[in-house]
Design an enzyme around this catalytic site. Structure first.
Site, PDB file in Angstrom:
ATOM      1  N   GLU A  73       9.341   1.091  11.384  1.00  0.00           N
ATOM      2  CA  GLU A  73      10.368   2.072  11.113  1.00  0.00           C
ATOM      3  C   GLU A  73       9.455   3.196  11.180  1.00  0.00           C
ATOM      4  O   GLU A  73       8.702   3.710  10.412  1.00  0.00           O
ATOM      5  CB  GLU A  73      11.125   1.826   9.780  1.00  0.00           C
ATOM      6  CG  GLU A  73      12.350   2.983   9.864  1.00  0.00           C
ATOM      7  CD  GLU A  73      12.106   4.290   9.474  1.00  0.00           C
ATOM      8  OE1 GLU A  73      11.964   5.082  10.457  1.00  0.00           O
ATOM      9  OE2 GLU A  73      11.968   4.640   8.413  1.00  0.00           O
ATOM     10  N   GLU A 102       8.291  15.469  16.630  1.00  0.00           N
ATOM     11  CA  GLU A 102       8.917  15.578  15.376  1.00  0.00           C
ATOM     12  C   GLU A 102       8.207  16.391  14.106  1.00  0.00           C
ATOM     13  O   GLU A 102       6.889  16.125  14.132  1.00  0.00           O
ATOM     14  CB  GLU A 102       8.746  14.189  14.819  1.00  0.00           C
ATOM     15  CG  GLU A 102       9.274  13.612  13.486  1.00  0.00           C
ATOM     16  CD  GLU A 102       9.214  12.258  13.106  1.00  0.00           C
ATOM     17  OE1 GLU A 102      10.223  11.766  12.361  1.00  0.00           O
ATOM     18  OE2 GLU A 102       8.060  11.583  13.474  1.00  0.00           O
ATOM     19  N   GLY A 115       6.399   5.060   9.120  1.00  0.00           N
ATOM     20  CA  GLY A 115       5.591   5.858   9.150  1.00  0.00           C
ATOM     21  C   GLY A 115       5.550   6.425  10.624  1.00  0.00           C
ATOM     22  O   GLY A 115       6.644   6.400  11.393  1.00  0.00           O
ATOM     23  N   SER A 116       4.420   6.957  11.028  1.00  0.00           N
ATOM     24  CA  SER A 116       4.609   7.705  12.548  1.00  0.00           C
ATOM     25  C   SER A 116       4.640   6.670  13.431  1.00  0.00           C
ATOM     26  O   SER A 116       4.120   5.521  13.574  1.00  0.00           O
ATOM     27  CB  SER A 116       3.286   8.891  12.787  1.00  0.00           C
ATOM     28  OG  SER A 116       2.201   8.065  12.772  1.00  0.00           O
ATOM     29  N   THR A 117       4.968   7.228  14.744  1.00  0.00           N
ATOM     30  CA  THR A 117       4.954   6.290  15.939  1.00  0.00           C
ATOM     31  C   THR A 117       3.537   5.947  16.293  1.00  0.00           C
ATOM     32  O   THR A 117       3.119   4.874  16.768  1.00  0.00           O
ATOM     33  CB  THR A 117       5.906   7.045  17.095  1.00  0.00           C
ATOM     34  OG1 THR A 117       7.282   6.926  16.643  1.00  0.00           O
ATOM     35  CG2 THR A 117       6.082   6.079  18.433  1.00  0.00           C
ATOM     36  N   GLU A 118       2.830   7.022  16.535  1.00  0.00           N
ATOM     37  CA  GLU A 118       1.403   6.917  16.765  1.00  0.00           C
ATOM     38  C   GLU A 118       0.649   5.686  16.012  1.00  0.00           C
ATOM     39  O   GLU A 118      -0.093   4.863  16.662  1.00  0.00           O
ATOM     40  CB  GLU A 118       0.704   8.012  16.743  1.00  0.00           C
ATOM     41  CG  GLU A 118      -0.848   7.986  17.041  1.00  0.00           C
ATOM     42  CD  GLU A 118      -1.439   9.552  16.811  1.00  0.00           C
ATOM     43  OE1 GLU A 118      -2.829   9.382  16.928  1.00  0.00           O
ATOM     44  OE2 GLU A 118      -0.865  10.555  16.505  1.00  0.00           O
ATOM     45  N   CYS A 139      12.603  10.802   8.382  1.00  0.00           N
ATOM     46  CA  CYS A 139      12.753  10.414   9.958  1.00  0.00           C
ATOM     47  C   CYS A 139      14.086  10.395  10.410  1.00  0.00           C
ATOM     48  O   CYS A 139      14.199  10.592  11.492  1.00  0.00           O
ATOM     49  CB  CYS A 139      12.459   8.789   9.978  1.00  0.00           C
ATOM     50  SG  CYS A 139      10.571   8.766   9.807  1.00  0.00           S
ATOM     51  N   GLY A 170       2.178   3.408  14.080  1.00  0.00           N
ATOM     52  CA  GLY A 170       2.885   2.352  14.433  1.00  0.00           C
ATOM     53  C   GLY A 170       2.582   1.473  15.614  1.00  0.00           C
ATOM     54  O   GLY A 170       2.300   0.144  15.555  1.00  0.00           O
ATOM     55  N   LYS A 182       0.604  -1.049   0.183  1.00  0.00           N
ATOM     56  CA  LYS A 182       0.008  -0.030   0.073  1.00  0.00           C
ATOM     57  C   LYS A 182       0.887   1.282  -0.050  1.00  0.00           C
ATOM     58  O   LYS A 182       1.417   1.608   0.966  1.00  0.00           O
ATOM     59  CB  LYS A 182      -0.862   0.093   1.272  1.00  0.00           C
ATOM     60  CG  LYS A 182      -2.034   1.084   1.214  1.00  0.00           C
ATOM     61  CD  LYS A 182      -2.474   1.492   2.542  1.00  0.00           C
ATOM     62  CE  LYS A 182      -1.897   2.691   3.159  1.00  0.00           C
ATOM     63  NZ  LYS A 182      -1.816   4.031   2.501  1.00  0.00           N
TER      64      LYS A 182
END
Length: 456
Positions: free
Chosen positions: A229, A355, A207-210, A263, A212, A154
């Site tokens: 990552e 970030e 992508g973002s930690t949130e 990142c 993830g 995707k």
């Protein structure tokens, strides 16, 4: 199916309408990938390697096309986009060496022999971000295909065009139908289905930690294999014995490259107090020479941000901050924001800790090596960073002390396709690229074979 209108970030003009996959389309693609897996895993290692090399060669024949498409879709500079397309080729070529080298082991045991096999997982779901659509896609599908898996991928909703074209090139190269499927769509639809569908055996997410964290929680329900990552808030530490001119000249590229949408961006610059003022003066000169302009210009250093909404998010961080100086950028159509340097009085400031993912650099002084390490580690992230010093002992000492997965000394280079890449703490789980990348897409099967006593 619903559609999405793809916008050129440099002009704010629509360039294409893309159909977005719904849940039924995702389920169909996964089922086709499951069927294709049975054939792909059985392809002889030498033949799988040959097909991947052919795939790399076809990508190489279309480097310029892919680069121009990325410039239009993502606003990347043409020089960066050309490197990114080349990275797809390089990752495929590197991965092509793996099928014939996926060795098992023979382990000494009593009463027989014991051997291991590195077996493919099955269908792998790869979720790609919008900041580096081509390389990060290849980091997922290259080693996964080499190990004998099939891939459903995707791309980010806003930047799907190069991934879609690479999917077409895979077919041209002879990669069988169902082995690599590109599924443009919303993360809440396509990505979510990768997580919940029992036929997807591993999810790779950048992508973002949130987000993830949500993916990790979803994968836990099925104990699903996962590589993440995620975010970064990386330190660039400049010691007083460093080549200050070289460090100052390199600093803008370390944070403003790809408009700071990286990142690995070295967005926290820590400079020793003894050289702080002199360094800031040199940095100002370097920023003034950093060219933010039309991304089709071969001399452009930086293009626009990816969307108007993201530009507004970046601007909100700068509003009210201690801005030391800014570079220049176009003011016409497009999602532009100038290279910006902030000198916060307090290291607890929002811009120093969150970030921003844009061309914003926060610069603070430090007075000792231990203080520099403490500031660098005072973050939930641990992805990347740089250390500038002529002292080899210090370089090694600080490298071992900073909690980050990828560090550079006297450089801002983080990514090579033949070395591991990944983060500590909330910057992710697992490693991509490098010699062990293919193994991350396999299961180890252990087989014991009893051997009876010799007959007289």
């Amino acid at each position: 199916m619903s559609t999405y209108e793809v916008i050129n970030p440099a002009t704010a003009e629509a360039i294409r309408t893309v159909e977005l996959a719904d849940v039924a389309a995702v389920d169909d693609a996964i089922e086709r990938a499951q069927r294709a897996f049975e054939q792909w895993r059985a392809v002889a290692p030498s033949d799988r390697a040959r097909l991947l090399r052919r795939f790399a060669a076809v990508v190489d024949e279309h480097i310029d096309e892919l680069a121009e498409l990325e410039v239009a879709n993502s606003g990347h500079t043409i020089s960066n986009a050309t490197w990114e397309a080349g990275n797809v080729r390089d990752v495929l070529e590197y991965s092509a060496a793996a099928p014939e080298r996926l060795f098992g082991r023979q382990i000494p045991v009593d009463g027989g022999i014991n051997i291991t096999f590195a077996e493919p997982l099955g269908v792998v779901g790869v979720i790609v971000p919008w900041n580096f659509p081509m390389p990060i896609a290849a980091w997922g599908f290259g080693p996964a295909l080499a190990a004998g898996n099939t891939v459903v991928l995707k791309p980010a909703e806003v930047t799907p065009l190069t991934a879609m074209r690479i999917g077409e090139l895979a077919r041209e190269a002879g990669i069988p139908e169902g082995v690599l499927t590109i599924l443009p769509g919303k993360g809440s639809v396509v990505g979510e289905r990768f997580v919940t569908h029992p036929g997807v055996r591993k999810v790779v997410f950048t992508g973002s930690t949130e987000v993830g964290k949500r993916i990790m929680a979803g994968c836990a329900d099925q104990v699903k294999n996962l590589t993440l990552e995620l975010g970064g808030k990386n330190a660039n530490i400049v010691f007083p014995d460093a080549d200050l001119s070289a460090a100052a000249a390199a600093a803008p590229g370390g944070v403003f490259d790809n408009a700071g949408q990286d990142c690995c961006s070295r967005s926290r610059l820590l400079v020793h107090a003894d050289v702080f003022d002199d360094f800031l003066s040199e940095l100002k000169d370097a920023v003034s020479g950093f060219r933010c302009t039309d991304p089709t210009d071969p001399d452009a250093d930086m293009g626009p941000l990816v969307t108007a909404a993201h530009r507004d998010s970046v601007a909100a961080y700068v509003d009210g901050a201690e801005v030391a100086f800014q570079g220049e950028c176009p003011t016409g159509p497009g999602f532009w924001f100038p290279p910006t340097v902030i000198t916060p009085d307090d290291i607890t400031a929002r811009d120093f800790n969150e970030e921003i993912f844009g061309p914003v650099l926060s610069v603070v002084p430090f007075r000792s090596e231990s203080e520099a390490v403490s500031i660098a580690n005072n973050t939930e992230y641990g992805l990347s960073g740089s250390i500038w010093t002529r002292d080899l002992d210090r370089a090694i000492r600080v490298s071992r002390s900073v909690e980050a997965g990828n560090l550079s000394v006297n450089s801002h280079s983080s990514v090579r396709y033949w070395t591991p890449f990944g983060g500590y703490k909330q910057s992710g789980l697992g490693r991509e690229l490098g010699p062990d990348a293919v193994a991350a897409f396999t299961e180890t099967k252990n087989v014991f074979i009893a051997v009876g006593p010799a007959a007289d």
